[in-house]
Design an enzyme around this catalytic site. Structure first.
Site, PDB file in Angstrom:
ATOM      1  N   ALA A   1      74.900  10.830 -56.094  1.00 42.61           N
ATOM      2  CA  ALA A   1      73.722  10.858 -56.520  1.00 42.61           C
ATOM      3  C   ALA A   1      72.989   9.554 -56.947  1.00 42.61           C
ATOM      4  O   ALA A   1      73.864   8.855 -57.769  1.00 42.61           O
ATOM      5  CB  ALA A   1      73.733  12.040 -57.682  1.00 42.61           C
TER       6      ALA A   1
ATOM      7  N   ARG B   1      25.364  17.666 -35.681  1.00 42.82           N
ATOM      8  CA  ARG B   1      25.826  18.554 -36.707  1.00 42.82           C
ATOM      9  C   ARG B   1      27.429  18.347 -37.137  1.00 42.82           C
ATOM     10  O   ARG B   1      27.954  19.255 -37.981  1.00 42.82           O
ATOM     11  CB  ARG B   1      25.599  20.108 -36.159  1.00 42.82           C
ATOM     12  CG  ARG B   1      24.357  20.543 -36.285  1.00 42.82           C
ATOM     13  CD  ARG B   1      24.121  21.833 -35.765  1.00 42.82           C
ATOM     14  NE  ARG B   1      24.335  22.108 -34.100  1.00 42.82           N
ATOM     15  CZ  ARG B   1      24.620  23.035 -33.881  1.00 42.82           C
ATOM     16  NH1 ARG B   1      25.043  23.998 -34.546  1.00 42.82           N
ATOM     17  NH2 ARG B   1      24.561  23.318 -32.445  1.00 42.82           N
TER      18      ARG B   1
ATOM     19  N   ASN C   1      67.459  -3.255 -50.122  1.00 43.43           N
ATOM     20  CA  ASN C   1      67.451  -3.598 -48.699  1.00 43.43           C
ATOM     21  C   ASN C   1      66.518  -4.909 -48.692  1.00 43.43           C
ATOM     22  O   ASN C   1      66.378  -5.441 -47.726  1.00 43.43           O
ATOM     23  CB  ASN C   1      67.174  -2.763 -47.648  1.00 43.43           C
ATOM     24  CG  ASN C   1      66.082  -1.914 -47.564  1.00 43.43           C
ATOM     25  OD1 ASN C   1      65.429  -1.758 -48.849  1.00 43.43           O
ATOM     26  ND2 ASN C   1      65.255  -1.351 -46.779  1.00 43.43           N
TER      27      ASN C   1
ATOM     28  N   ASN D   1      30.126  21.984 -31.797  1.00 42.43           N
ATOM     29  CA  ASN D   1      28.963  21.489 -32.244  1.00 42.43           C
ATOM     30  C   ASN D   1      29.120  21.134 -33.839  1.00 42.43           C
ATOM     31  O   ASN D   1      28.174  20.391 -34.388  1.00 42.43           O
ATOM     32  CB  ASN D   1      27.798  22.072 -32.070  1.00 42.43           C
ATOM     33  CG  ASN D   1      27.621  22.053 -30.296  1.00 42.43           C
ATOM     34  OD1 ASN D   1      27.392  21.231 -29.844  1.00 42.43           O
ATOM     35  ND2 ASN D   1      27.594  23.461 -29.912  1.00 42.43           N
TER      36      ASN D   1
ATOM     37  N   ASN E   1      80.865   9.864 -48.633  1.00 37.91           N
ATOM     38  CA  ASN E   1      80.198  10.390 -49.618  1.00 37.91           C
ATOM     39  C   ASN E   1      79.481   9.773 -50.407  1.00 37.91           C
ATOM     40  O   ASN E   1      79.951   8.514 -51.177  1.00 37.91           O
ATOM     41  CB  ASN E   1      81.185  11.297 -50.519  1.00 37.91           C
ATOM     42  CG  ASN E   1      80.331  12.274 -51.287  1.00 37.91           C
ATOM     43  OD1 ASN E   1      79.329  12.770 -51.139  1.00 37.91           O
ATOM     44  ND2 ASN E   1      80.950  12.426 -52.631  1.00 37.91           N
TER      45      ASN E   1
ATOM     46  N   ASN F   1      25.304  30.565 -19.242  1.00 40.57           N
ATOM     47  CA  ASN F   1      25.740  29.579 -18.419  1.00 40.57           C
ATOM     48  C   ASN F   1      26.582  28.561 -19.373  1.00 40.57           C
ATOM     49  O   ASN F   1      26.217  28.320 -20.272  1.00 40.57           O
ATOM     50  CB  ASN F   1      24.651  28.574 -17.797  1.00 40.57           C
ATOM     51  CG  ASN F   1      25.117  27.137 -17.469  1.00 40.57           C
ATOM     52  OD1 ASN F   1      26.122  26.978 -16.670  1.00 40.57           O
ATOM     53  ND2 ASN F   1      24.495  26.265 -17.676  1.00 40.57           N
TER      54      ASN F   1
ATOM     55  N   LEU G   1      31.025  15.347 -18.893  1.00 44.63           N
ATOM     56  CA  LEU G   1      29.643  14.849 -19.816  1.00 44.63           C
ATOM     57  C   LEU G   1      30.190  14.681 -21.292  1.00 44.63           C
ATOM     58  O   LEU G   1      30.683  15.624 -21.721  1.00 44.63           O
ATOM     59  CB  LEU G   1      28.598  15.835 -19.684  1.00 44.63           C
ATOM     60  CG  LEU G   1      28.144  16.094 -18.161  1.00 44.63           C
ATOM     61  CD1 LEU G   1      27.165  17.063 -18.213  1.00 44.63           C
ATOM     62  CD2 LEU G   1      28.087  15.056 -17.383  1.00 44.63           C
TER      63      LEU G   1
ATOM     64  N   GLU H   1      16.952  27.716 -19.546  1.00 46.53           N
ATOM     65  CA  GLU H   1      17.184  27.397 -20.978  1.00 46.53           C
ATOM     66  C   GLU H   1      16.573  28.319 -22.097  1.00 46.53           C
ATOM     67  O   GLU H   1      15.418  28.637 -21.702  1.00 46.53           O
ATOM     68  CB  GLU H   1      16.797  25.727 -21.324  1.00 46.53           C
ATOM     69  CG  GLU H   1      17.909  24.753 -20.073  1.00 46.53           C
ATOM     70  CD  GLU H   1      19.270  24.937 -20.776  1.00 46.53           C
ATOM     71  OE1 GLU H   1      19.822  24.958 -21.854  1.00 46.53           O
ATOM     72  OE2 GLU H   1      19.986  25.415 -19.602  1.00 46.53           O
TER      73      GLU H   1
HETATM   74  C1  UD1 Z   1      23.800  23.202 -21.808  1.00 50.48           C
HETATM   75  C2  UD1 Z   1      23.256  23.844 -20.701  1.00 50.48           C
HETATM   76  C3  UD1 Z   1      23.049  25.297 -20.829  1.00 50.48           C
HETATM   77  C4  UD1 Z   1      24.536  25.810 -21.404  1.00 50.48           C
HETATM   78  C5  UD1 Z   1      25.032  25.052 -22.605  1.00 50.48           C
HETATM   79  C6  UD1 Z   1      26.512  25.288 -22.809  1.00 50.48           C
HETATM   80  C7  UD1 Z   1      21.756  22.091 -19.429  1.00 50.48           C
HETATM   81  C8  UD1 Z   1      20.259  21.915 -19.220  1.00 50.48           C
HETATM   82  N1  UD1 Z   1      21.829  23.245 -20.372  1.00 50.48           N
HETATM   83  O1  UD1 Z   1      22.789  23.163 -22.998  1.00 50.48           O
HETATM   84  O2  UD1 Z   1      22.319  26.042 -19.789  1.00 50.48           O
HETATM   85  O3  UD1 Z   1      24.238  27.046 -21.899  1.00 50.48           O
HETATM   86  O4  UD1 Z   1      24.993  23.739 -22.122  1.00 50.48           O
HETATM   87  O5  UD1 Z   1      27.000  24.650 -23.867  1.00 50.48           O
HETATM   88  O6  UD1 Z   1      22.574  21.739 -18.871  1.00 50.48           O
HETATM   89  N2  UD1 Z   1      25.268  15.430 -22.461  1.00 50.48           N
HETATM   90  C9  UD1 Z   1      25.334  14.403 -22.304  1.00 50.48           C
HETATM   91  N3  UD1 Z   1      24.143  13.524 -21.896  1.00 50.48           N
HETATM   92  C10 UD1 Z   1      22.967  14.040 -22.339  1.00 50.48           C
HETATM   93  C11 UD1 Z   1      22.872  15.514 -22.625  1.00 50.48           C
HETATM   94  C12 UD1 Z   1      24.147  16.344 -22.726  1.00 50.48           C
HETATM   95  O7  UD1 Z   1      26.426  13.534 -21.726  1.00 50.48           O
HETATM   96  O8  UD1 Z   1      22.024  13.510 -22.023  1.00 50.48           O
HETATM   97  C13 UD1 Z   1      26.472  16.308 -22.671  1.00 50.48           C
HETATM   98  C14 UD1 Z   1      26.940  16.383 -24.241  1.00 50.48           C
HETATM   99  O9  UD1 Z   1      27.641  15.410 -24.491  1.00 50.48           O
HETATM  100  C15 UD1 Z   1      27.686  17.882 -23.963  1.00 50.48           C
HETATM  101  C16 UD1 Z   1      27.220  18.352 -22.637  1.00 50.48           C
HETATM  102  O10 UD1 Z   1      26.404  17.630 -22.001  1.00 50.48           O
HETATM  103  O11 UD1 Z   1      29.076  17.716 -23.740  1.00 50.48           O
HETATM  104  C17 UD1 Z   1      26.252  19.532 -23.112  1.00 50.48           C
HETATM  105  O12 UD1 Z   1      25.177  19.071 -23.859  1.00 50.48           O
HETATM  106  P1  UD1 Z   1      24.357  20.072 -24.746  1.00 50.48           P
HETATM  107  O13 UD1 Z   1      23.326  19.148 -25.324  1.00 50.48           O
HETATM  108  O14 UD1 Z   1      25.284  20.731 -25.789  1.00 50.48           O
HETATM  109  O15 UD1 Z   1      23.797  20.990 -23.813  1.00 50.48           O
HETATM  110  P2  UD1 Z   1      22.822  22.595 -24.203  1.00 50.48           P
HETATM  111  O16 UD1 Z   1      21.481  21.948 -24.501  1.00 50.48           O
HETATM  112  O17 UD1 Z   1      23.544  22.927 -25.412  1.00 50.48           O
HETATM  113 MG    MG Z   2      25.755  22.433 -26.402  1.00 47.30          MG
END
Ligand code: UD1
Ligand code: MG
Length: 460
Positions: A380, A16, A386, A227, A377, A169, A9, A154
């Site tokens: 200096a 940030r 070139n 992040n 050699n 998680n 993902l 969450e």
């Molecule tokens: C998510 C988890 C949370 C966990 C945390 C760990 C869910 C609902 N929550 O939360 O339980 O503790 O990660 O870091 O899964 N991403 C997408 N598309 C989206 C949203 C996210 O590709 O629509 C990708 C982001 O780029 C990232 C990852 O998924 O690589 C996690 O997304 P992020 O928004 O950081 O999730 P959290 O809300 O932190």
């Molecule tokens: Mg996150």
């Protein structure tokens, strides 16, 4: 082991980071975050890898440049569950799917193997960790009597008592494909963030009597995501510290393991010594007994046994033979090949040149597009001219030549073997072997010549 699909993902925004560069393309140890995750994914020999991308657009697939990857676009980004849905058409009906995050770069492949082994075609596997400060993460809710996982909540949806749970998680999970299709279709977004949470599949698994197994990594940082720039810098230090520890274990002497940066691959022979603040990029190989002086930068370089690089040297895409002496303050540029026992001293620049055994250029020179023979050699301040402003030409300096200081060799030109060039010469024509050639105006002294004196300033 069942067939393995991997989905990474990587569609999130990374607000940030405060940067125009998509978050997953920010480099850690010289390589994009996503490339680290891909390397780990490949180490698991999956059936296929699918990357879900969105923010950053096509820049992300372009930067990875790997035709074997499957790219699924997620637009707009409606949560982690919605992200995985975009990959669904590419996933097998059987086997398992490992979900990774593109911004979590330091997970060990061994940890994931453990997770996959604990899961399987009939079990949902989750990677969890206990954190002293769990804030921001989804909490792992367990049945108070059986200790079995019942759900992920969450933070924004959690009750006060759930927020006190320190097992979180990590987001990395292995889901049996047999259930995945059904579960993803059932996801809803009636939660605090109005997102489709992937984590809701845990409750569905419990409902469907599918076992949920949690596995822990050896180190919590294996699951830490990036992040912000501060988190990126912290993970960079962890990565470098890990690499330095491995080098020490293999017998490399590091003046200070906290002051070395490896952005690529560094292979070392026995008894290699590396002083402080050196940077290694690309693929660097250091042979037995090689010493690298402080503040040196080596990029795609092979250094053979016994050679010593003195401090503040920069060596890029070059091969250094055995027992060479380089630097201090040497700059060796791409396409350079030094044979054994070559000495390149301070403020000497060598580019796209070969220098044969035992030759020396010890001070203040430019050697470009040159072929230098044995036991030459170079005095200096010698410069190979070139470039005529339009084209580049070659300089050939044959064996046993002695070039006097402050000589310009205007290419194309050949200095034949055994020749001597008098200091201060500008050589524009080939020179004969075993002969002294010089091109200097005769020295004269002018009697009665006076140095100019400062004119008195006019009174105001
Ligand atoms: C998510 C988890 C949370 C966990 C945390 C760990 C869910 C609902 N929550 O939360 O339980 O503790 O990660 O870091 O899964 N991403 C997408 N598309 C989206 C949203 C996210 O590709 O629509 C990708 C982001 O780029 C990232 C990852 O998924 O690589 C996690 O997304 P992020 O928004 O950081 O999730 P959290 O809300 O932190
Ligand atoms: Mg996150």
């Amino acid at each position: 082991m069942p067939k393995l699909n991997i989905v990474i993902l990587a569609a999130g925004l990374g607000k940030r980071m405060n940067s125009a560069l998509p978050k997953v393309l920010h480099p850690l140890a010289g390589k994009p975050l996503l490339a680290h995750v891909l390397d780990t994914a490949r180490a698991l020999s999956p059936q296929r890898i699918c990357v879900v991308y969105g923010h950053g657009g096509e820049a992300v697939p372009q930067a990875m440049d790997d035709a074997t990857l499957i790219w699924a676009q997620q637009m707009p980004q409606l949560g982690t569950g919605h992200a995985l849905m975009q990959a669904l058409p590419h996933l097998d009906r059987h086997g398992t799917t490992l979900v990774l995050y593109g911004d979590v770069p330091l997970t060990h492949a061994e940890t994931l193997k453990k997770l996959i082994a604990a899961a399987g075609e009939k079990t949902l596997g989750m990677l969890t960790v206990e954190l002293p400060d769990p804030s921001g993460y989804g909490r792992v809710v367990r049945n108070s009597e059986t200790g079995k996982i019942t759900a992920i909540v969450e933070e924004k949806d959690a009750s006060q008592s759930q927020r006190e749970i320190r097992e979180i998680n990590t987001g990395i999970m292995v889901i049996p494909n047999e259930y995945l299709h059904d579960w993803l279709h059932k996801l809803e977004n009636n939660n605090a963030q109005k997102e489709y949470y992937l984590t809701d599949v845990v409750e569905m698994a419990v409902r469907d009597d599918v076992k949920v197994e949690a596995t822990q990594p050896d180190h919590a940082w294996e699951t830490v995501g990036v992040n912000s720039k501060a988190q990126l810098a912290a993970l960079e230090r962890i990565y470098q510290n890990e690499f330095a520890t491995k080098l020490l274990e293999r017998g490399v002497t590091l003046a200070d393991p906290c002051r070395i940066d490896i952005r690529g691959q560094l292979d070392c022979g026995r008894d290699v010594e590396i002083d402080i603040n050196c940077i290694f990029e690309g693929h660097v190989h250091l042979g037995d007994g090689v010493k690298v002086g402080a503040h040196s930068i080596l990029r795609n370089v092979k250094v053979a046994a016994g050679s010593a690089i003195a401090p503040f040297s920069l060596i890029d895409a070059a091969e250094i033979g055995e027992n060479c002496r380089i630097g201090p303050y040497a700059r060796i540029r791409p396409g350079t090949r030094l044979a054994d026992e070559v000495h390149i001293g301070n403020f000497v620049e060598v580019k796209n040149s070969t220098i044969a055994t035992g030759s020396k250029a010890n001070h203040l020179s430019y050697i470009g597009d040159s072929v230098v023979g044995k036991n030459v050699n170079i005095g200096a301040g010698t410069i190979t001219c070139n470039y005529d402003g339009a084209n580049k030409y070659q300089t050939i300096i044959e064996d046993n030549v002695f070039v006097g200081s402050d000589t310009q060799l205007v290419a194309p030109v050949t200095v034949a073997q055994g020749a001597t060039i008098g200091a201060g010469s500008t050589i524009t024509k080939d020179t004969p072997p075993e002969t002294l050639t010089l091109s200097r105006a005769k020295q004269i002294s002018i009697d009665g010549w006076k140095r100019p004196v400062k004119k008195a300033k006019a009174e105001k």
